[in-house]
Design a protein around this motif. Structure first.
Motif, PDB file in Angstrom:
ATOM      1  N   ILE A 185     -86.377 -17.826 -27.970  1.00 47.30           N
ATOM      2  CA  ILE A 185     -85.321 -17.154 -28.731  1.00 47.30           C
ATOM      3  C   ILE A 185     -84.258 -16.659 -27.762  1.00 47.30           C
ATOM      4  N   GLU A 186     -83.028 -17.073 -28.008  1.00 47.07           N
ATOM      5  CA  GLU A 186     -81.919 -16.728 -27.123  1.00 47.07           C
ATOM      6  C   GLU A 186     -80.913 -15.858 -27.873  1.00 47.07           C
ATOM      7  N   LEU A 187     -80.513 -14.768 -27.272  1.00 42.39           N
ATOM      8  CA  LEU A 187     -79.511 -13.862 -27.845  1.00 42.39           C
ATOM      9  C   LEU A 187     -78.296 -13.847 -26.931  1.00 42.39           C
ATOM     10  N   THR A 188     -77.154 -14.258 -27.472  1.00 36.73           N
ATOM     11  CA  THR A 188     -75.900 -14.235 -26.727  1.00 36.73           C
ATOM     12  C   THR A 188     -75.019 -13.133 -27.304  1.00 36.73           C
ATOM     13  N   SER A 189     -74.541 -12.230 -26.438  1.00 34.35           N
ATOM     14  CA  SER A 189     -73.738 -11.092 -26.883  1.00 34.35           C
ATOM     15  C   SER A 189     -72.329 -11.197 -26.319  1.00 34.35           C
ATOM     16  N   VAL A 190     -71.356 -11.255 -27.199  1.00 33.40           N
ATOM     17  CA  VAL A 190     -69.953 -11.324 -26.800  1.00 33.40           C
ATOM     18  C   VAL A 190     -69.405  -9.908 -26.679  1.00 33.40           C
ATOM     19  N   PRO A 191     -68.805  -9.520 -25.575  1.00 31.50           N
ATOM     20  CA  PRO A 191     -68.217  -8.178 -25.446  1.00 31.50           C
ATOM     21  C   PRO A 191     -67.100  -7.960 -26.467  1.00 31.50           C
ATOM     22  N   THR A 192     -67.087  -6.802 -27.085  1.00 34.09           N
ATOM     23  CA  THR A 192     -66.006  -6.510 -28.027  1.00 34.09           C
ATOM     24  C   THR A 192     -64.710  -6.144 -27.302  1.00 34.09           C
ATOM     25  N   GLU A 193     -64.838  -5.603 -26.100  1.00 38.84           N
ATOM     26  CA  GLU A 193     -63.645  -5.272 -25.328  1.00 38.84           C
ATOM     27  C   GLU A 193     -63.327  -6.387 -24.330  1.00 38.84           C
ATOM     28  N   SER A 236     -91.326 -19.891 -34.118  1.00 37.13           N
ATOM     29  CA  SER A 236     -92.052 -20.603 -33.055  1.00 37.13           C
ATOM     30  C   SER A 236     -91.203 -21.707 -32.447  1.00 37.13           C
ATOM     31  N   LYS A 237     -90.056 -21.974 -33.066  1.00 36.82           N
ATOM     32  CA  LYS A 237     -89.146 -22.995 -32.577  1.00 36.82           C
ATOM     33  C   LYS A 237     -87.931 -22.344 -31.924  1.00 36.82           C
ATOM     34  N   PRO A 238     -87.121 -23.091 -31.180  1.00 38.83           N
ATOM     35  CA  PRO A 238     -85.930 -22.505 -30.557  1.00 38.83           C
ATOM     36  C   PRO A 238     -84.997 -21.885 -31.591  1.00 38.83           C
ATOM     37  N   LEU A 239     -84.508 -20.712 -31.279  1.00 35.19           N
ATOM     38  CA  LEU A 239     -83.584 -19.997 -32.161  1.00 35.19           C
ATOM     39  C   LEU A 239     -82.486 -19.394 -31.291  1.00 35.19           C
ATOM     40  N   ASN A 240     -81.262 -19.716 -31.626  1.00 38.80           N
ATOM     41  CA  ASN A 240     -80.106 -19.215 -30.875  1.00 38.80           C
ATOM     42  C   ASN A 240     -79.313 -18.269 -31.776  1.00 38.80           C
ATOM     43  N   VAL A 241     -79.207 -17.012 -31.368  1.00 38.64           N
ATOM     44  CA  VAL A 241     -78.498 -15.992 -32.130  1.00 38.64           C
ATOM     45  C   VAL A 241     -77.283 -15.550 -31.329  1.00 38.64           C
ATOM     46  N   LEU A 242     -76.119 -15.531 -31.955  1.00 40.27           N
ATOM     47  CA  LEU A 242     -74.904 -15.087 -31.290  1.00 40.27           C
ATOM     48  C   LEU A 242     -74.380 -13.845 -31.987  1.00 40.27           C
ATOM     49  N   SER A 243     -74.118 -12.818 -31.189  1.00 38.58           N
ATOM     50  CA  SER A 243     -73.665 -11.548 -31.739  1.00 38.58           C
ATOM     51  C   SER A 243     -72.699 -10.885 -30.752  1.00 38.58           C
ATOM     52  N   THR A 244     -72.635  -9.547 -30.765  1.00 39.20           N
ATOM     53  CA  THR A 244     -71.756  -8.814 -29.862  1.00 39.20           C
ATOM     54  C   THR A 244     -72.561  -7.768 -29.103  1.00 39.20           C
ATOM     55  N   ASP A 245     -71.897  -7.137 -28.152  1.00 39.00           N
ATOM     56  CA  ASP A 245     -72.548  -6.080 -27.385  1.00 39.00           C
ATOM     57  C   ASP A 245     -72.404  -4.714 -28.059  1.00 39.00           C
ATOM     58  N   SER A 246     -71.954  -4.698 -29.317  1.00 43.22           N
ATOM     59  CA  SER A 246     -71.639  -3.432 -29.983  1.00 43.22           C
ATOM     60  C   SER A 246     -72.263  -3.319 -31.368  1.00 43.22           C
ATOM     61  N   GLU A 247     -73.401  -3.984 -31.576  1.00 42.05           N
ATOM     62  CA  GLU A 247     -74.066  -3.908 -32.871  1.00 42.05           C
ATOM     63  C   GLU A 247     -74.946  -2.669 -32.956  1.00 42.05           C
ATOM     64  N   PHE A 248     -75.122  -2.181 -34.193  1.00 44.46           N
ATOM     65  CA  PHE A 248     -75.954  -1.007 -34.383  1.00 44.46           C
ATOM     66  C   PHE A 248     -77.417  -1.353 -34.103  1.00 44.46           C
ATOM     67  N   TYR A 249     -78.233  -0.328 -33.868  1.00 40.88           N
ATOM     68  CA  TYR A 249     -79.597  -0.497 -33.383  1.00 40.88           C
ATOM     69  C   TYR A 249     -80.494  -1.251 -34.355  1.00 40.88           C
ATOM     70  N   THR A 301     -82.966  -7.924 -29.563  1.00 39.73           N
ATOM     71  CA  THR A 301     -83.292  -7.892 -28.138  1.00 39.73           C
ATOM     72  C   THR A 301     -84.787  -8.051 -27.912  1.00 39.73           C
ATOM     73  N   ARG A 302     -85.584  -7.442 -28.788  1.00 46.83           N
ATOM     74  CA  ARG A 302     -87.039  -7.605 -28.670  1.00 46.83           C
ATOM     75  C   ARG A 302     -87.445  -9.047 -28.916  1.00 46.83           C
ATOM     76  N   LEU A 303     -86.886  -9.677 -29.922  1.00 47.23           N
ATOM     77  CA  LEU A 303     -87.215 -11.070 -30.198  1.00 47.23           C
ATOM     78  C   LEU A 303     -86.797 -11.969 -29.044  1.00 47.23           C
ATOM     79  N   ALA A 304     -85.683 -11.618 -28.401  1.00 50.28           N
ATOM     80  CA  ALA A 304     -85.191 -12.438 -27.290  1.00 50.28           C
ATOM     81  C   ALA A 304     -86.090 -12.382 -26.066  1.00 50.28           C
ATOM     82  N   GLU A 305     -87.103 -11.512 -26.079  1.00 51.22           N
ATOM     83  CA  GLU A 305     -88.083 -11.511 -24.997  1.00 51.22           C
ATOM     84  C   GLU A 305     -88.977 -12.751 -25.055  1.00 51.22           C
ATOM     85  N   PHE A 306     -89.013 -13.406 -26.222  1.00 47.54           N
ATOM     86  CA  PHE A 306     -89.756 -14.665 -26.326  1.00 47.54           C
ATOM     87  C   PHE A 306     -88.927 -15.789 -25.711  1.00 47.54           C
TER      88      PHE A 306
END
Length: 387
Positions: A125-133, A97-110, A117-122
């Motif tokens: 909740i922020e999801l940052t994806s770093v490109p692997t390429e 229920s509080k701010p949550l910042n998640v950092l990952s990549t654009d190449s993670e398994f489902y 990605t579903r959680l980031a619809e709230f």
């Protein structure tokens, strides 16, 4: 060389070249006996089987995994039916229920990507994806983004499922991330465990490491695990009664108690057939002296033989020019070929399957995986002359 361990799967698929070992690995024959052993133990011990499972099978399997990963505390390994369950348990360490910042990549398994990605619809909740390429600069770009964002959770694969790109020095990578953030660090090791030699001793106190038996551990679906940093005191709100095993004898209080080891991230009652299979495979390899290093060397030889066979076919689409990446020091156990479109990949995969060559694909990428049940002398891609 190793094919005699896989006679049942090989005999059941006599006219196939199975190059999808990164997706669904053939199982050694010992897994059949292990499956029957679970049934037999259930029949003979009934309720007492839990004493046997928790007193012997689980600790033995924890130790086998700890030896492979050079983990100092086997009791910090917790099991679950799939990695999604473990990912959700990690998310539940936070107040969503509080701010949550998640950092990952654009190449993670489902198992992670879809849920995150579903959680980031709230809104909170922020999801940052770093490109692997481009791969050459990934590590530097990822660590710089961590330093800038200061996320609450960092989630990254050891080997990326959609390319085969591997983080060459995982301990150095994790320590570099830990140097710039206090965030929870999670490594998805599913394409690394039992494929690439991995030593977690230097980062065991800092990283959550996820993997399972479905792929290179060769025990099939249904048994995943997570190495939990020693001394961790997180209280996931998504929790099952197995997480209380270490405190069942304690006097009850209003506060929900947790085990003082990795089981604080455990769930609830599950079918341990898959654990029996994983235990049987790891024990077989230990007795036979088949280390991850030996497996990796064998697979690299297979990969070279495959590329030589592919070169002989001179196919206009499937060739070394379409190979997305190949650096032995930064590569997992499968090749990824990137074609012009998803439909082109689907058509080629279907053609290969109709000719007994089993692969799999993700969007515009066709993947070929390799395992101990392969024999390079039997590689035959001559069907490409017709396709």
């Amino acid at each position: 060389m190793y094919q005699h361990f896989y006679q049942r799967f090989l005999q059941a698929n006599p006219d196939k070249q199975h190059f999808a070992s990164h997706s669904h690995h053939y199982w050694p024959d010992v897994t059949r006996e292990a499956t029957l052993a679970y049934w037999d133990d259930s029949a003979s011990m009934v309720d007492d089987k839990w004493l046997h499972i928790f007193g012997q099978v689980i600790p033995q399997t924890q130790q086998l995994i700890a030896d492979i990963l050079n983990l100092p505390a086997p009791e910090q390994i917790v099991f679950a039916g799939n990695t999604h369950e473990l990912v959700m348990r990690l998310f539940s360490c936070f107040d969503l229920s509080k701010p949550l910042n998640v950092l990952s990549t654009d190449s993670e398994f489902y198992s992670f990507q879809r849920q995150a990605t579903r959680l980031a619809e709230f809104d909170n909740i922020e999801l940052t994806s770093v490109p692997t390429e481009p791969f050459a600069s990934f590590t530097e770009r990822f660590i710089a983004k961590v330093k800038m964002e200061q996320p609450d959770m960092v989630f990254c694969s050891q080997v990326f499922f959609n390319s085969g790109y591997a983080i060459a020095d995982l301990p150095a990578f994790v320590l570099a991330v830990a140097e710039v953030t206090d965030a929870m660090i999670v490594i998805d090791g599913y394409h690394g465990f039992m494929a690439l030699p991995t030593d977690l001793s230097a980062i065991a106190e800092r990283v959550f490491y996820l993997s399972g038996s479905y792929k290179y551990a060769q025990g099939g679906e249904g048994c995943c695990f997570m190495a939990v940093p020693p001394g961790n005191n997180q209280r996931p709100w998504y929790t099952g009664w197995f997480a209380e095993f270490g405190t069942l004898a304690a006097e009850k209080s209003a506060l929900v108690l947790y085990s003082n080891d990795g089981n604080r991230f455990a769930g609830a009652t599950m079918d341990y057939t898959a654990l029996y299979r994983l235990h049987a495979v790891l024990l077989l390899f230990k007795k036979q002296g088949i280390t991850v290093g030996r497996i990796h060397q064998y697979v690299m030889q297979l990969q070279q033989a495959f590329l030589a066979e592919l070169s002989r076919q001179q196919h206009p689409l499937l060739n070394q020019q379409s190979l997305l990446l190949y650096r032995p020091d930064q590569h997992g156990h499968f090749f990824t070929f990137k074609l012009a479109s998803t439909s082109e990949v689907a058509d080629l995969a279907a053609f290969l399957k109709n000719n007994g060559v089993i692969t799999d694909y993700r969007t515009d990428r066709l993947r070929f995986g390799f395992g101990l049940y392969h024999n390079s002398d039997q590689f035959d891609l001559s069907c490409l002359k017709r396709g």
